[in-house]
Design an enzyme around this catalytic site. Structure first.
Site, mmCIF file in Angstrom:
data_model
loop_
_atom_site.group_PDB
_atom_site.id
_atom_site.type_symbol
_atom_site.label_atom_id
_atom_site.label_comp_id
_atom_site.label_asym_id
_atom_site.label_seq_id
_atom_site.Cartn_x
_atom_site.Cartn_y
_atom_site.Cartn_z
ATOM 1 N N THR A 1 1.053 -0.641 0.365
ATOM 2 C CA THR A 1 -0.122 0.062 -0.095
ATOM 3 C C THR A 1 0.348 1.743 -0.151
ATOM 4 O OG1 THR A 1 -0.046 -0.314 2.366
ATOM 5 C CG2 THR A 1 -2.212 -1.114 0.921
ATOM 6 N N ASP A 2 1.627 1.147 -0.078
ATOM 7 C CA ASP A 2 2.993 2.193 0.135
ATOM 8 C C ASP A 2 4.310 2.116 -0.767
ATOM 9 O OD1 ASP A 2 4.212 5.192 1.048
ATOM 10 O OD2 ASP A 2 5.182 4.497 2.864
ATOM 11 N N LEU A 3 4.346 1.468 -1.925
ATOM 12 C CA LEU A 3 5.182 1.168 -2.994
ATOM 13 C C LEU A 3 5.478 2.600 -3.647
ATOM 14 C CD1 LEU A 3 6.256 -1.230 -4.238
ATOM 15 C CD2 LEU A 3 4.976 -0.778 -5.954
ATOM 16 N N ASN B 1 11.094 2.997 -0.526
ATOM 17 C CA ASN B 1 10.616 1.169 -0.322
ATOM 18 C C ASN B 1 11.095 0.750 -0.774
ATOM 19 O OD1 ASN B 1 9.627 2.447 2.328
ATOM 20 N ND2 ASN B 1 7.447 2.456 0.971
#
Length: 241
Positions: A170-172, A176
Site C-alpha cells: 500500500t506504500d509502494l 521503499n
C-alpha cells in the site's frame, strides 16, 4: 518461531526460544548502552540499525510504529486492539515471513512486540527486521547516477512476483525499494510492509504501479532524481512479461 506473553506485552520471535531481554530488545536505549547502534534513518520516527549478528544471525533494524497525518498529531503511537494477529507489528511480521518463505527479496522478520495500555483497549507496537547490508533506497542512488536497463527490469519482475501472490504494497514508492550492491551484481529489495496484505482480484494492480510511477515523478522535482519515461517503459515491460 516462538510467541509468548510477559505481563501486558506480547512477543513473537523467529526463534524457538524465549529471550530474557525480550523487552529490552525493543528499546533503543538498551542498544545504545551496549554500543550496538550502527546507524539510523529518519522517517515518521527513527529506525535504528543494530549490530546483532552474533545474537540473531543478522544485523537488525528496530522500528516503532507511529501514526501519520492529522490523527498522528493527536495520538502519535497508540492503536485500538482487537486481535493479536491484526496488530500492526504482528501482521507485518507474519506477512514478511510469508514473503520471505516464498523467496521474495524482503527483510527477514526477527521479532515483533505489542504493549497494551492499562485498560487493554489500545497498544503500542515495535518490530525488529533484518538490516539489508550495503543497500540504498532508489532515490538516494538516482540523485547521483542513472540505473542500467536490467535494474529497472528487475524492479518490474519483483513487483510482478508480489502481485502474483495477491499482495498489495500500500506504500509502494521509490523510497521503499532498496538497491544492494552484492559483489558484481545489484539486487533489489522491497521494504516497509506496514498495513500491507492480501487483496483479491486484479483491478488494484495497475493502480499500485501508477502509485510507484507518481512517486518517481514527484522525486524528479523534489530531489532531482534521474528518471525517464524509458526507465518506466523498461520496468513495465518486465512486469508484463
Amino acid at each position: 518461531m516462538h510467541q509468548f506473553q510477559q505481563d501486558n506485552q506480547y512477543f513473537i520471535f523467529n526463534f524457538d526460544r524465549t529471550f530474557e531481554q525480550a523487552t529490552e530488545f525493543f528499546q533503543a536505549e538498551f542498544w545504545q548502552k551496549q554500543e550496538r547502534v550502527i546507524g539510523s534513518a529518519k522517517g515518521r520516527g527513527t529506525t535504528y540499525f543494530l549490530q546483532t549478528e552474533d545474537w540473531f544471525g543478522v544485523n537488525c533494524a528496530l522500528r516503532h510504529y507511529y501514526r501519520g497525518g492529522l490523527w498522528g498529531k493527536l495520538n502519535k503511537d497508540r492503536y485500538r486492539f482487537s486481535a493479536l494477529e491484526t496488530t500492526r507489528s504482528f501482521a507485518e511480521f507474519h506477512l514478511l515471513q510469508r514473503l520471505y518463505e516464498a523467496g521474495l527479496p524482503v527483510p527477514k522478520p526477527i521479532a515483533a512486540r505489542i504493549q497494551k495500555g492499562k485498560l487493554g483497549i489500545c497498544y503500542q507496537a515495535d518490530i525488529l527486521t533484518e538490516k539489508i547490508e550495503n543497500a540504498q533506497d532508489l532515490t538516494a542512488l538516482l540523485q547521483t547516477q542513472t540505473l542500467p536497463k536490467e535494474t529497472w527490469r528487475q524492479i518490474g519482475r519483483l513487483i510482478r512476483k508480489l502481485h502474483d501472490l495477491q499482495i498489495c504494497h500500500t506504500d509502494l514508492n521509490a523510497h521503499n525499494i532498496l538497491l544492494q550492491q552484492a559483489e558484481q551484481e545489484q539486487k533489489c529489495w522491497l521494504i516497509d510492509f506496514d498495513k500491507c496484505g492480501k487483496k483479491s482480484g486484479d483491478f488494484w494492480k495497475a493502480q499500485n504501479l501508477n502509485r510507484l510511477k507518481r512517486s518517481f515523478e514527484k522525486e524528479v522535482g523534489r530531489m532531482n532524481i534521474q528518471f525517464t519515461e524509458q526507465n518506466w517503459a523498461d520496468l513495465t515491460a518486465a512486469y508484463h512479461q
